[in-house]
Motif scaffolding. Sequence first.
Motif, PDB file in Angstrom:
ATOM      1  N   PHE A  66       0.849  -1.112  -0.129  1.00 29.35           N
ATOM      2  CA  PHE A  66      -0.095   0.110  -0.037  1.00 29.35           C
ATOM      3  C   PHE A  66       0.781   1.361   0.092  1.00 29.35           C
ATOM      4  O   PHE A  66       1.998   1.388   0.652  1.00 29.35           O
ATOM      5  N   HIS A  67       0.391   2.292  -0.505  1.00 28.03           N
ATOM      6  CA  HIS A  67       0.944   3.638  -0.545  1.00 28.03           C
ATOM      7  C   HIS A  67       1.367   3.927   0.799  1.00 28.03           C
ATOM      8  O   HIS A  67       2.640   4.396   1.088  1.00 28.03           O
ATOM      9  N   GLU A  68       0.515   3.834   1.879  1.00 33.30           N
ATOM     10  CA  GLU A  68       0.577   4.329   3.231  1.00 33.30           C
ATOM     11  C   GLU A  68       1.919   3.372   3.767  1.00 33.30           C
ATOM     12  O   GLU A  68       2.640   4.058   4.533  1.00 33.30           O
ATOM     13  N   ASP A  72      13.037   6.372  -7.627  1.00 33.08           N
ATOM     14  CA  ASP A  72      12.161   7.354  -8.003  1.00 33.08           C
ATOM     15  C   ASP A  72      10.864   7.517  -6.729  1.00 33.08           C
ATOM     16  O   ASP A  72      10.326   8.812  -6.659  1.00 33.08           O
ATOM     17  N   LEU A  73      10.533   6.341  -6.280  1.00 35.23           N
ATOM     18  CA  LEU A  73       9.527   6.534  -5.217  1.00 35.23           C
ATOM     19  C   LEU A  73       9.874   7.580  -4.064  1.00 35.23           C
ATOM     20  O   LEU A  73       9.160   8.297  -3.691  1.00 35.23           O
ATOM     21  N   ALA A  74      10.953   7.440  -3.858  1.00 36.71           N
ATOM     22  CA  ALA A  74      11.590   8.170  -2.722  1.00 36.71           C
ATOM     23  C   ALA A  74      11.847   9.434  -3.348  1.00 36.71           C
ATOM     24  O   ALA A  74      11.823  10.518  -2.303  1.00 36.71           O
ATOM     25  N   ARG A  75      12.371   9.848  -4.329  1.00 41.14           N
ATOM     26  CA  ARG A  75      12.607  11.094  -4.529  1.00 41.14           C
ATOM     27  C   ARG A  75      11.154  11.821  -4.501  1.00 41.14           C
ATOM     28  O   ARG A  75      11.056  13.142  -4.413  1.00 41.14           O
ATOM     29  N   ALA A  76      10.150  11.149  -5.222  1.00 38.58           N
ATOM     30  CA  ALA A  76       9.159  12.062  -5.186  1.00 38.58           C
ATOM     31  C   ALA A  76       8.346  12.260  -3.708  1.00 38.58           C
ATOM     32  O   ALA A  76       7.724  13.225  -3.304  1.00 38.58           O
ATOM     33  N   ARG A 135      -5.224   5.191  -8.499  1.00 43.43           N
ATOM     34  CA  ARG A 135      -4.715   6.243  -7.690  1.00 43.43           C
ATOM     35  C   ARG A 135      -2.979   6.073  -7.873  1.00 43.43           C
ATOM     36  O   ARG A 135      -2.926   5.317  -7.126  1.00 43.43           O
ATOM     37  N   THR A 136      -2.484   7.141  -8.284  1.00 37.30           N
ATOM     38  CA  THR A 136      -1.117   6.919  -8.400  1.00 37.30           C
ATOM     39  C   THR A 136      -0.252   7.314  -7.080  1.00 37.30           C
ATOM     40  O   THR A 136      -1.032   7.863  -6.266  1.00 37.30           O
ATOM     41  N   TRP A 137       1.147   7.204  -6.950  1.00 34.44           N
ATOM     42  CA  TRP A 137       1.873   7.357  -5.735  1.00 34.44           C
ATOM     43  C   TRP A 137       1.851   9.015  -5.790  1.00 34.44           C
ATOM     44  O   TRP A 137       1.686   9.524  -4.686  1.00 34.44           O
ATOM     45  N   ALA A 138       1.935   9.710  -6.995  1.00 38.97           N
ATOM     46  CA  ALA A 138       1.787  11.383  -6.893  1.00 38.97           C
ATOM     47  C   ALA A 138       0.617  11.773  -6.186  1.00 38.97           C
ATOM     48  O   ALA A 138       0.742  12.784  -5.631  1.00 38.97           O
ATOM     49  N   GLU A 139      -0.436  11.302  -6.855  1.00 36.69           N
ATOM     50  CA  GLU A 139      -1.671  11.703  -6.198  1.00 36.69           C
ATOM     51  C   GLU A 139      -1.977  11.308  -4.738  1.00 36.69           C
ATOM     52  O   GLU A 139      -2.618  12.157  -4.039  1.00 36.69           O
ATOM     53  N   ALA A 193       0.236  13.893  -2.874  1.00 38.84           N
ATOM     54  CA  ALA A 193      -0.387  15.198  -2.972  1.00 38.84           C
ATOM     55  C   ALA A 193      -1.771  15.203  -1.997  1.00 38.84           C
ATOM     56  O   ALA A 193      -2.126  16.578  -1.726  1.00 38.84           O
ATOM     57  N   GLY A 194      -2.462  14.059  -1.650  1.00 37.10           N
ATOM     58  CA  GLY A 194      -3.813  14.432  -1.099  1.00 37.10           C
ATOM     59  C   GLY A 194      -3.670  13.761   0.473  1.00 37.10           C
ATOM     60  O   GLY A 194      -4.646  13.832   0.827  1.00 37.10           O
TER      61      GLY A 194
END
Length: 253
Positions: free
Chosen positions: A135-137, A197-201, A240-244, A247-248
Amino acid sequence: MDVLVTGATGRLGRRLVPHLQDAGHRVRQMSRRGTGPGGVRGDLVTGRDLGHALAGAEVVVHAASDPRGNPWEVDVAGTRRLVEAVDRDRLRHLVYVSIVGIDRVPLSYYRAKYAAEQVLLASRLPITLVRITQFHEFADELLGTARRGPLLPVPMGWRVQPVDVDDAAAHLAATASAEPDGGVVEFGGPEEHSVGDLARAWAAVRAPTARVLSTPFPGRLGAALRDGAALPARGGRGRRTWAEYLAGSPSPG
């Protein structure tokens, strides 16, 4: 249908229950204490009250797990106790929540989840084993823990495909309402990322002064994750993307 959810108070279970209710199902939420609306008592470790909790259930979504404790007792032996206590005359579908890569990533917890899958495959019950990516979390929490002052060290070359927990919950609710697959299905996020890339975002949103440092990670675990063992090969995808997500959502910590 009458649906019982194990692990209903966990991160995924809390999102899953409303989706099942919105689909018109009657949902009972099993926990050791059985508290709260719709709560029923049942203990996977001891087997206490499992028969009562499972009585009459037409669908069981088995999301209970113990990744930080003793998964061999909760996930494996507990799943065996669940199989023995289920109402076979009423059960139409048992959905088990698993993890993409449990058959390829050399971690003890993953081996326990894989063993729990084998218990269900041998049970002769109407099952679907749903392997989901992280999961994103969870990724958010890991990166926060990994940060060391101005540096954020991450393993070089690891490939992941994190998914939004609400997307996963909606997919599980739809799976529970459908006919059993009888085997393994996969569900992952919409995009593949390197951990770098995940970490940089993540750093751009959570810690703008941190510098991501990709470091070699030797051994079988590192090789497996570089080779894509944590990536889904087939199945549905979340939206839902990692960036989204970043952001939210506020930081979990």
